[in-house]
Design a protein around this motif. Structure first.
Motif, PDB file in Angstrom:
ATOM      1  N   VAL A 133       2.404   6.275   4.741  1.00 41.64           N
ATOM      2  CA  VAL A 133       2.537   6.357   3.283  1.00 41.64           C
ATOM      3  C   VAL A 133       1.296   5.793   2.602  1.00 41.64           C
ATOM      4  O   VAL A 133       0.775   6.373   1.640  1.00 41.64           O
ATOM      5  CB  VAL A 133       3.804   5.614   2.818  1.00 41.64           C
ATOM      6  N   ASP A 134       0.804   4.651   3.113  1.00 39.30           N
ATOM      7  CA  ASP A 134      -0.369   4.028   2.489  1.00 39.30           C
ATOM      8  C   ASP A 134      -1.616   4.891   2.646  1.00 39.30           C
ATOM      9  O   ASP A 134      -2.516   4.849   1.800  1.00 39.30           O
ATOM     10  CB  ASP A 134      -0.611   2.645   3.100  1.00 39.30           C
ATOM     11  N   ALA A 135      -1.689   5.675   3.728  1.00 35.80           N
ATOM     12  CA  ALA A 135      -2.836   6.569   3.895  1.00 35.80           C
ATOM     13  C   ALA A 135      -2.867   7.626   2.791  1.00 35.80           C
ATOM     14  O   ALA A 135      -3.938   8.089   2.388  1.00 35.80           O
ATOM     15  CB  ALA A 135      -2.778   7.239   5.268  1.00 35.80           C
ATOM     16  N   LEU A 136      -1.698   7.994   2.301  1.00 33.55           N
ATOM     17  CA  LEU A 136      -1.612   8.977   1.219  1.00 33.55           C
ATOM     18  C   LEU A 136      -1.792   8.340  -0.149  1.00 33.55           C
ATOM     19  O   LEU A 136      -2.536   8.860  -0.995  1.00 33.55           O
ATOM     20  CB  LEU A 136      -0.255   9.691   1.270  1.00 33.55           C
ATOM     21  N   LEU A 137      -1.111   7.219  -0.374  1.00 33.37           N
ATOM     22  CA  LEU A 137      -1.041   6.622  -1.719  1.00 33.37           C
ATOM     23  C   LEU A 137      -1.980   5.456  -1.929  1.00 33.37           C
ATOM     24  O   LEU A 137      -2.167   5.011  -3.062  1.00 33.37           O
ATOM     25  CB  LEU A 137       0.400   6.151  -1.990  1.00 33.37           C
ATOM     26  N   GLY A 138      -2.563   4.923  -0.852  1.00 36.12           N
ATOM     27  CA  GLY A 138      -3.331   3.704  -0.966  1.00 36.12           C
ATOM     28  C   GLY A 138      -2.401   2.497  -0.835  1.00 36.12           C
ATOM     29  O   GLY A 138      -1.188   2.627  -0.952  1.00 36.12           O
ATOM     30  N   PRO A 139      -2.946   1.317  -0.611  1.00 39.25           N
ATOM     31  CA  PRO A 139      -2.095   0.130  -0.453  1.00 39.25           C
ATOM     32  C   PRO A 139      -1.375  -0.216  -1.751  1.00 39.25           C
ATOM     33  O   PRO A 139      -1.901   0.030  -2.844  1.00 39.25           O
ATOM     34  CB  PRO A 139      -3.089  -0.972  -0.057  1.00 39.25           C
ATOM     35  N   PRO A 140      -0.159  -0.767  -1.665  1.00 36.42           N
ATOM     36  CA  PRO A 140       0.582  -1.130  -2.884  1.00 36.42           C
ATOM     37  C   PRO A 140      -0.090  -2.269  -3.626  1.00 36.42           C
ATOM     38  O   PRO A 140      -0.595  -3.222  -3.020  1.00 36.42           O
ATOM     39  CB  PRO A 140       1.963  -1.526  -2.346  1.00 36.42           C
ATOM     40  N   ALA A 141      -0.081  -2.175  -4.944  1.00 40.01           N
ATOM     41  CA  ALA A 141      -0.753  -3.183  -5.759  1.00 40.01           C
ATOM     42  C   ALA A 141       0.092  -4.438  -5.931  1.00 40.01           C
ATOM     43  O   ALA A 141      -0.442  -5.542  -6.065  1.00 40.01           O
ATOM     44  CB  ALA A 141      -1.109  -2.602  -7.128  1.00 40.01           C
ATOM     45  N   THR A 142       1.419  -4.290  -5.960  1.00 39.22           N
ATOM     46  CA  THR A 142       2.296  -5.426  -6.208  1.00 39.22           C
ATOM     47  C   THR A 142       3.506  -5.357  -5.293  1.00 39.22           C
ATOM     48  O   THR A 142       3.762  -4.338  -4.649  1.00 39.22           O
ATOM     49  CB  THR A 142       2.796  -5.449  -7.669  1.00 39.22           C
ATOM     50  N   ALA A 143       4.282  -6.448  -5.273  1.00 37.97           N
ATOM     51  CA  ALA A 143       5.524  -6.467  -4.504  1.00 37.97           C
ATOM     52  C   ALA A 143       6.531  -5.495  -5.083  1.00 37.97           C
ATOM     53  O   ALA A 143       7.412  -5.005  -4.371  1.00 37.97           O
ATOM     54  CB  ALA A 143       6.111  -7.879  -4.484  1.00 37.97           C
ATOM     55  N   TRP A 144       6.428  -5.192  -6.372  1.00 35.05           N
ATOM     56  CA  TRP A 144       7.349  -4.248  -7.000  1.00 35.05           C
ATOM     57  C   TRP A 144       7.152  -2.836  -6.458  1.00 35.05           C
ATOM     58  O   TRP A 144       8.022  -1.980  -6.596  1.00 35.05           O
ATOM     59  CB  TRP A 144       7.159  -4.260  -8.520  1.00 35.05           C
ATOM     60  N   LEU A 150       6.273 -13.175  -8.863  1.00 34.76           N
ATOM     61  CA  LEU A 150       7.468 -13.946  -9.207  1.00 34.76           C
ATOM     62  C   LEU A 150       7.565 -14.208 -10.705  1.00 34.76           C
ATOM     63  O   LEU A 150       8.639 -14.480 -11.233  1.00 34.76           O
ATOM     64  CB  LEU A 150       7.468 -15.278  -8.447  1.00 34.76           C
ATOM     65  N   ARG A 151       6.424 -14.147 -11.399  1.00 38.40           N
ATOM     66  CA  ARG A 151       6.414 -14.441 -12.834  1.00 38.40           C
ATOM     67  C   ARG A 151       6.437 -13.182 -13.698  1.00 38.40           C
ATOM     68  O   ARG A 151       6.874 -13.220 -14.838  1.00 38.40           O
ATOM     69  CB  ARG A 151       5.163 -15.257 -13.199  1.00 38.40           C
ATOM     70  N   ILE A 152       5.949 -12.057 -13.154  1.00 41.78           N
ATOM     71  CA  ILE A 152       5.789 -10.834 -13.948  1.00 41.78           C
ATOM     72  C   ILE A 152       6.499  -9.670 -13.273  1.00 41.78           C
ATOM     73  O   ILE A 152       6.297  -9.410 -12.092  1.00 41.78           O
ATOM     74  CB  ILE A 152       4.296 -10.478 -14.130  1.00 41.78           C
ATOM     75  N   ALA A 153       7.354  -9.008 -14.021  1.00 40.65           N
ATOM     76  CA  ALA A 153       8.009  -7.797 -13.526  1.00 40.65           C
ATOM     77  C   ALA A 153       7.160  -6.600 -13.927  1.00 40.65           C
ATOM     78  O   ALA A 153       7.208  -6.153 -15.071  1.00 40.65           O
ATOM     79  CB  ALA A 153       9.415  -7.677 -14.095  1.00 40.65           C
ATOM     80  N   ALA A 154       6.364  -6.110 -12.982  1.00 42.23           N
ATOM     81  CA  ALA A 154       5.473  -4.985 -13.285  1.00 42.23           C
ATOM     82  C   ALA A 154       6.266  -3.692 -13.379  1.00 42.23           C
ATOM     83  O   ALA A 154       7.154  -3.431 -12.572  1.00 42.23           O
ATOM     84  CB  ALA A 154       4.406  -4.864 -12.196  1.00 42.23           C
ATOM     85  N   ARG A 155       5.948  -2.902 -14.387  1.00 42.50           N
ATOM     86  CA  ARG A 155       6.619  -1.612 -14.563  1.00 42.50           C
ATOM     87  C   ARG A 155       5.645  -0.504 -14.179  1.00 42.50           C
ATOM     88  O   ARG A 155       4.594  -0.344 -14.791  1.00 42.50           O
ATOM     89  CB  ARG A 155       7.076  -1.440 -16.012  1.00 42.50           C
ATOM     90  N   SER A 156       5.993   0.240 -13.149  1.00 38.84           N
ATOM     91  CA  SER A 156       5.126   1.314 -12.667  1.00 38.84           C
ATOM     92  C   SER A 156       5.597   2.658 -13.201  1.00 38.84           C
ATOM     93  O   SER A 156       6.796   2.896 -13.347  1.00 38.84           O
ATOM     94  CB  SER A 156       5.130   1.354 -11.130  1.00 38.84           C
TER      95      SER A 156
END
Length: 597
Positions: A18-29, A39-45
């Protein structure tokens, strides 16, 4: 499977795919490692749902199946609800949600293969490999009809590999080792030269097939030396409106079966004020007995790239999607190479040939769904939805892909634009070419190019019969059986004969073919391929198959009456062409061939 996030983790191999297609995930979300910031910010993708099908392919191609953990990881990366992603993953026959071997054999049991002994091959494979399940499957048409019976082995890995068996021999298939190493860039293990599929290869007078078998499909320089990109330069001289005018004057109509005027479709899209506009090439050639688009894509891929560029220029599209069926590994490889080469040479991308045109093509692979050949089902598939047709109106020229004006043409339709611009509309119309896929009881099966107006007898004699011709199936499973070989091969001529040109299928049937079994296979095909969205098709295809099963053992007039009632209901009330045509071939066989008398 619980249709919500359950905390299942992907394997390292699945994550890497999956990462080969999309690149590494930017956040835990998005599925990455949790940090103090997360833990402090809920990122909205933003949802990237349109990448769902490529992501599913990435895992399936590398691992061989899609686990719960892999599906959850894909959903987090793309912001797609697991329940909806599961519905998409289970819609396509080439994906598996259960563990299975990396190598899976697909044995074609469809019309052309059945007419050439495909049932015997299937039985021998079953004896050698056991009941179908994880290691092998019965498959609908693989588009290898000129070499029937056929089989295709797909093996997951890095990279995935493929091997073609055509004509298929059961003992060889069962004993054959997996393909070793990397499959060559422009070839597939075991596949035959593409010119073998064109008996007319190299002959004078061909327009659509003139480069197949004579020009290196991997060489852009060879393509240009043989007339390539002449049509695009002519398009730039005419301007967008001039190109559309030429296509309108040529009389070109769609070659996928509907026969809608191509120029009218382009003109309607170009006039839409809503932007962006999209171009979709329908290369999901899945009609049983059809393989002409495969031959063009394998033998002359740059012609399709050039034709799509011209269509985009005329209709104001900056982005094009080439949707190709998943069972075409060699065509996929050759188009990927052609697209990348054209892009590197300034023939795709920004400011093409310095003319200010910006256009690029993204190739999208289907995953085994006949219904995705319907133009609106393609939109849903590209957008990451189940490949189900949409109700019309609105029509694609108004609201198509991503809700924007969209022009959809199949491969043969698009490549016809090249001789229109090279020769002029009037010269083209005077000798308009049509491709036919000839298979079955003939000496020289393959793709033939004739001008409209030739008779069915001329085409069959060109291919050479091997015995007594009992009937010819025109148009594939959605077509009709005919016995009159003097039918002119035009849209009007076949319509007057109660048949259709459809996608150009010409399956010659002799006395050795079990017609009852052939009709039952047609019914099984439509039952399997119905998307299930509308009741007339979902229920009607099952009832049709059940009635044919009963009629195969004993003729009952009540079942014949039931068949007609079910067939007429499907024709009148189904949402799309699948249900509307599911009864055609069966009806013609009963009325014209007297199969159940």
């Amino acid at each position: 499977m619980d249709l919500r996030f359950r905390g299942a983790e992907p394997s390292e191999e699945e994550r890497a795919a999956v990462d080969a297609l999309l690149g590494p995930p930017a956040t835990a979300w998005e599925g990455g490692t949790r940090t103090e910031t997360d833990l402090r910010i809920a990122a909205r993708s933003e949802s990237q749902r349109d990448l769902l099908l490529p992501a599913l392919h990435a895992v399936n191609d590398r691992v061989g199946w899609i686990s719960e953990g892999a599906l959850e990881y894909i959903c987090r990366r793309l912001t797609v609800p697991p329940a909806e992603a599961y519905g998409v993953a289970t819609f396509y026959s080439l994906f598996s949600m259960e563990p299975r071997p990396k190598r899976v054999l697909h044995v074609c049991t469809d019309l052309a293969c059945q007419a050439k002994g495909g049932e015997a091959v299937r039985r021998r494979v079953e004896e050698a490999l056991g009941p179908q399940g994880t290691s092998w499957h019965e498959s609908p048409c693989l588009g290898l009809c000129e070499r029937a019976p056929a089989a295709l082995a797909l093996e997951a890995g890095t990279p995935p590999t493929a091997r073609v068996y055509a004509p298929a021999d059961a003992e060889t298939i069962a004993a054959a080792p997996s393909p070793n190493g990397h499959t060559p860039n422009l070839d597939v293990a075991g596949d035959a030269p593409v010119k073998d599929a064109v008996p007319q290869a190299g002959k004078d007078g061909l327009l659509l097939l003139r480069r197949v078998g004579t020009t290196d499909p991997g060489s852009l320089d060879d393509y240009r030396a043989n007339g390539g990109y002449t049509a695009l330069r002519r398009a730039f001289e005419l301007g967008p409106a001039g190109v559309i005018r030429e296509v309108l004057e040529s009389g070109l109509v769609g070659r996928g079966g509907a026969a809608f005027p191509t120029g009218r479709k382009w003109d309607a899209t170009a006039r839409q004020p809503d932007h962006p506009h999209y171009l979709v090439c329908n290369a999901d050639e899945s009609e049983p007995g059809t393989f002409k688009d495969r031959v063009i894509m394998e033998g002359d891929p740059y012609a399709l790239v050039e034709a799509m560029t011209i269509a985009a220029y005329a209709t104001g599209c900056a982005k094009g999607y080439l949707y190709i069926r998943g069972e075409y590994p060699r065509a996929t490889a050759r188009l990927q190479h052609a697209i990348a080469t054209a892009r590197s040479r300034g023939l795709l991308g920004e400011n093409i040939l310095g003319k200010g045109l910006s256009f690029d093509i993204e190739l999208r692979r289907g995953a085994g769904a006949y219904i995705c050949g319907e133009e609106t089902a393609i939109f849903n598939s590209i957008e990451g939805q189940r490949g189900e047709p949409r109700s019309k109106p609105p029509f694609p020229v108004e609201k198509g892909l991503f809700g924007k004006p969209t022009v959809v043409n199949n491969v043969e339709t698009l490549v016809n634009v090249l001789p229109i611009l090279e020769r002029g509309a009037q010269a083209y119309a005077a000798a308009e070419p049509k491709l036919f896929c000839v298979s079955g009881a003939v000496e020289r099966p393959g793709v033939y190019e004739l001008t409209f107006g030739a008779t069915l007898r001329e085409l069959v004699e060109l291919a050479g019969t091997t015995g007594t011709t009992r009937a010819v199936l025109l148009g594939g499973a959605a077509g009709a059986f005919v016995t009159d070989l003097d039918i002119p091969l035009t849209f009007e001529g076949t319509r007057n004969a109660g048949a259709t040109l459809g996608s150009g299928v010409v399956l010659v049937i002799d006395d050795t073919v079990d017609m009852k079994r052939l009709l039952l296979r047609i019914a099984e095909f439509f039952r399997d391929e119905s998307c299930g969205q509308c009741v007339p098709c979902r229920v009607g295809t099952v009832r049709q198959e059940e009635a044919l099963h009963r009629l195969s053992s004993r003729v009952d007039q009540d079942d014949l009456v039931l068949l007609r009632e079910v067939g007429q209901t499907m024709r009148d009330a189904s949402i799309c062409g699948l249900g509307q045509t599911a009864w055609n071939a069966v009806e013609s066989a009963i009325d014209r061939l007297g199969v159940f008398k």
